[in-house]
Scaffold this active site. Structure first.
Site, PDB file in Angstrom:
ATOM      1  N   HIS A 124       5.004   4.393  12.610  1.00 14.09           N
ATOM      2  CA  HIS A 124       5.215   4.399  11.155  1.00 14.09           C
ATOM      3  C   HIS A 124       6.330   5.404  10.869  1.00 14.09           C
ATOM      4  O   HIS A 124       6.126   6.608  10.992  1.00 14.09           O
ATOM      5  CB  HIS A 124       3.902   4.809  10.475  1.00 14.09           C
ATOM      6  CG  HIS A 124       3.958   4.889   8.980  1.00 14.09           C
ATOM      7  ND1 HIS A 124       3.482   3.877   8.164  1.00 14.09           N
ATOM      8  CD2 HIS A 124       4.420   5.852   8.139  1.00 14.09           C
ATOM      9  CE1 HIS A 124       3.646   4.228   6.890  1.00 14.09           C
ATOM     10  NE2 HIS A 124       4.214   5.407   6.853  1.00 14.09           N
ATOM     11  N   HIS A 181       9.549   6.909   8.408  1.00 13.14           N
ATOM     12  CA  HIS A 181      10.243   7.033   7.129  1.00 13.14           C
ATOM     13  C   HIS A 181      11.700   7.358   7.412  1.00 13.14           C
ATOM     14  O   HIS A 181      12.017   8.024   8.395  1.00 13.14           O
ATOM     15  CB  HIS A 181       9.594   8.118   6.266  1.00 13.14           C
ATOM     16  CG  HIS A 181       8.277   7.696   5.698  1.00 13.14           C
ATOM     17  ND1 HIS A 181       8.102   7.367   4.387  1.00 13.14           N
ATOM     18  CD2 HIS A 181       7.075   7.494   6.288  1.00 13.14           C
ATOM     19  CE1 HIS A 181       6.850   7.003   4.174  1.00 13.14           C
ATOM     20  NE2 HIS A 181       6.193   7.075   5.315  1.00 13.14           N
ATOM     21  N   ASN A 233       9.614   4.256   3.200  1.00 17.38           N
ATOM     22  CA  ASN A 233       9.467   3.714   4.537  1.00 17.38           C
ATOM     23  C   ASN A 233      10.791   3.094   4.976  1.00 17.38           C
ATOM     24  O   ASN A 233      11.660   2.785   4.155  1.00 17.38           O
ATOM     25  CB  ASN A 233       8.401   2.609   4.509  1.00 17.38           C
ATOM     26  CG  ASN A 233       7.042   3.139   4.093  1.00 17.38           C
ATOM     27  OD1 ASN A 233       6.296   3.628   4.913  1.00 17.38           O
ATOM     28  ND2 ASN A 233       6.734   3.054   2.800  1.00 17.38           N
ATOM     29  N   ARG A 273       0.834  -1.212   0.000  1.00 15.31           N
ATOM     30  CA  ARG A 273       0.000   0.000   0.000  1.00 15.31           C
ATOM     31  C   ARG A 273       0.872   1.266   0.000  1.00 15.31           C
ATOM     32  O   ARG A 273       1.043   1.899  -1.037  1.00 15.31           O
ATOM     33  CB  ARG A 273      -0.959  -0.013   1.212  1.00 15.31           C
ATOM     34  CG  ARG A 273      -2.240   0.781   0.984  1.00 15.31           C
ATOM     35  CD  ARG A 273      -2.094   2.289   1.022  1.00 15.31           C
ATOM     36  NE  ARG A 273      -1.579   2.782   2.298  1.00 15.31           N
ATOM     37  CZ  ARG A 273      -1.202   4.043   2.492  1.00 15.31           C
ATOM     38  NH1 ARG A 273      -1.261   4.924   1.493  1.00 15.31           N
ATOM     39  NH2 ARG A 273      -0.716   4.427   3.654  1.00 15.31           N
ATOM     40  N   ASP A 274       1.444   1.617   1.121  1.00 15.86           N
ATOM     41  CA  ASP A 274       2.205   2.867   1.201  1.00 15.86           C
ATOM     42  C   ASP A 274       3.395   2.834   0.254  1.00 15.86           C
ATOM     43  O   ASP A 274       3.754   3.854  -0.348  1.00 15.86           O
ATOM     44  CB  ASP A 274       2.686   3.092   2.645  1.00 15.86           C
ATOM     45  CG  ASP A 274       3.222   4.501   2.868  1.00 15.86           C
ATOM     46  OD1 ASP A 274       3.024   5.362   1.998  1.00 15.86           O
ATOM     47  OD2 ASP A 274       3.840   4.734   3.920  1.00 15.86           O
ATOM     48  N   CYS A 305       8.302   9.105  -2.507  1.00 15.88           N
ATOM     49  CA  CYS A 305       7.143   9.773  -3.100  1.00 15.88           C
ATOM     50  C   CYS A 305       7.413  10.214  -4.540  1.00 15.88           C
ATOM     51  O   CYS A 305       8.412  10.870  -4.808  1.00 15.88           O
ATOM     52  CB  CYS A 305       6.772  10.985  -2.263  1.00 15.88           C
ATOM     53  SG  CYS A 305       5.259  11.771  -2.808  1.00 15.88           S
TER      54      CYS A 305
END
Lengths: 316, 316
Positions: free
Chosen positions: A215, A217, A257, A23-24, A248
């Site tokens: 979460h 990064h 991540n 997903r991410d 991104c």
């Protein structure tokens, strides 16, 4: 207090890794990946021991075209072996789709700052909280676990520093609205271990025993230190993506991540159990890295495991 | 005890960053850099606040051709402003050259394991220790500070795990031989914070008040967590290279040293003073990255500082 469980003293514990690559990770890469490749990737993750996977997002396909195949992905993923699939949900329509697609859990993002909430969610923080409340109530009545992820908990790309007390207040509202788990997200990768400790203290003051997930990064190379600190301070789960995918596409500077295999290496060597197979993780990362055609930010696959498979010589 | 000063509790302290880009960094990059470019790089480092710089290595030019210009580099570096230059020295001939070139300190590597010592130094651990003893005595009689760097303290590329007690014993011998400072090196980048804590405990048991320095590589993404842990546990100095240069040319898989600018970012946000200017460090890194023609492993220059210069938006 944070100082009672320092980073160096987590041996003997265990932590759950939530794999967010499908997903991410894939949502934030430039290359489109086919539904079949997504399913093969998830199969490889399950083979590597992943048991909690954020598989897709039930968002409007015009807004995030990469996640338009959410139903097809969920229809194709391997079931059984205790694997639980999480769907990201942004509104009631998304929840309908997630329920129909058979997810095991839903994840809802609320954002800690007004500007980022408006820019990313198209609503105020309070409106986001009300949306979470509605989604949460319906999801729980359908028997699903609900996570509230607090985006930009460590800093905002528009407003800068974020007050930990404001994050604590938002967490309290999410708990009141029925969250089964709180996830604190360093969305733009600015935090350091002392920030983790401060947020843990804030959040523990408003919710003593709810599962706490983080979460991170690795945007500025602090992600792994933060993750190890969170584990030492009692976090029950950490998000990561195999290969570290998720840089991104709209911001080529941003790295993704923290990488599952690098995190699992550090945790294994720290005496913290994850249930993950490092070699199989590296294989899963290579699989998705090949699909994306990128050099992965993860390092374990390049450097090799230690001490099994000794490292290349290095001139001192 | 390590748990008295956890990673999250180093605010208000200070740590000295030893810039090793001109030596460990440039020695382990594929591209040759001119003497003039090395001097310009060192000038940029000094402008960024670096006050202790490992400038070069006095090793036989046939063995390490990249360091053959040691005398020319030392003749060209800016003096004053309290800047101290360290020369790496591997034998008495090297010490002669270092003394003549006007270094302020010498660094001598002893290796923690027999196989690596033989392969890298061409001598046994005991012979390495005797060599250190001779160099140390002469350097100190000439008024120079002497550091003993213990290579492969966290793991060996040939022998695998390294017994922390053996590292402690070697450190004790180095202290007896006159070391003014001990540096523990994770030469192949395998350690985690709990390893740092174990080694600090071992070393503090044999030398209570000697300055303790650490040298980390980010080969498996654990370098920054280790560095922050070392600071929290009382390390007085950390090695790093601007840009994170120093990926070994003989082992393309290996990443370089931890990057000075990323380390300085994490330390500043942790409330630990370094005296370094982050924007100027990023400029110095870009300068040497341009000379080397590589994409730097450092991330701060790509992501930007925070909160000054806000980060690019990221879709949640």
């Amino acid at each position: 207090m944070p100082s009672e469980r320092p980073l160096v003293d987590a041996a003997g514990s265990a932590v759950e890794i939530v794999e967010v690559g499908p997903r991410d990770g894939l949502q934030n890469e430039r290359t489109l990946v086919s539904t079949a490749a997504k399913i093969a990737y998830i199969e490889a993750l399950v083979a590597a021991g992943a048991r909690r996977i954020e598989a897709t997002s039930f968002v409007h396909p015009k807004r995030v075209p990469r996640m338009a195949d959410a139903e097809e992905v969920m229809a194709g993923v391997p079931r059984g072996d205790g694997v639980r699939y999480i769907g990201l949900v942004v509104n009631e329509r998304g929840l309908d789709r997630a329920l129909a697609a058979g997810v095991d859990e839903v994840n809802v993002v609320v954002v800690a700052t007004e500007t980022f909430s408006q820019r990313n969610q198209g609503m105020s923080v309070l409106e986001g909280l009300r949306s979470f409340s509605s989604i949460s109530a319906r999801a729980r009545s359908s028997g699903l676990r609900v996570t509230a992820t607090v985006g930009a908990s460590f800093g905002c790309p528009f407003e800068g520093e974020v007050d930990p007390a404001a994050v604590g207040a938002l967490v309290r509202s999410c708990v009141d609205a029925g969250a089964d788990e709180i996830a604190l997200a360093d969305t733009i990768g600015v935090g350091v271990p002392s920030d983790v400790a401060r947020l843990v203290a804030e959040v523990r003051a408003v919710t003593t025993d709810l599962p706490l997930r983080f979460h991170f990064h690795n945007t500025r190379n602090t992600g792994y230190a933060n993750a190890l600190t969170a584990v030492a301070l009692g976090a029950s789960a950490l998000d990561s993506s195999t290969g570290g995918i998720g840089g991104c596409p709209f911001a080529p500077a941003a790295t993704g991540n923290i990488a599952t295999e690098d995190l699992a290496y550090a945790l294994r060597r720290s005496g913290v159990a994850t249930g993950l197979d490092l070699a199989a993780l590296v294989s899963a990362a290579a699989l998705i890295g090949g699909e994306l055609g990128i050099v992965l930010p993860a390092l374990l696959g390049r450097a090799g495991d230690f001490p099994a498979g000794l490292s290349p010589e290095r001139r001192l």
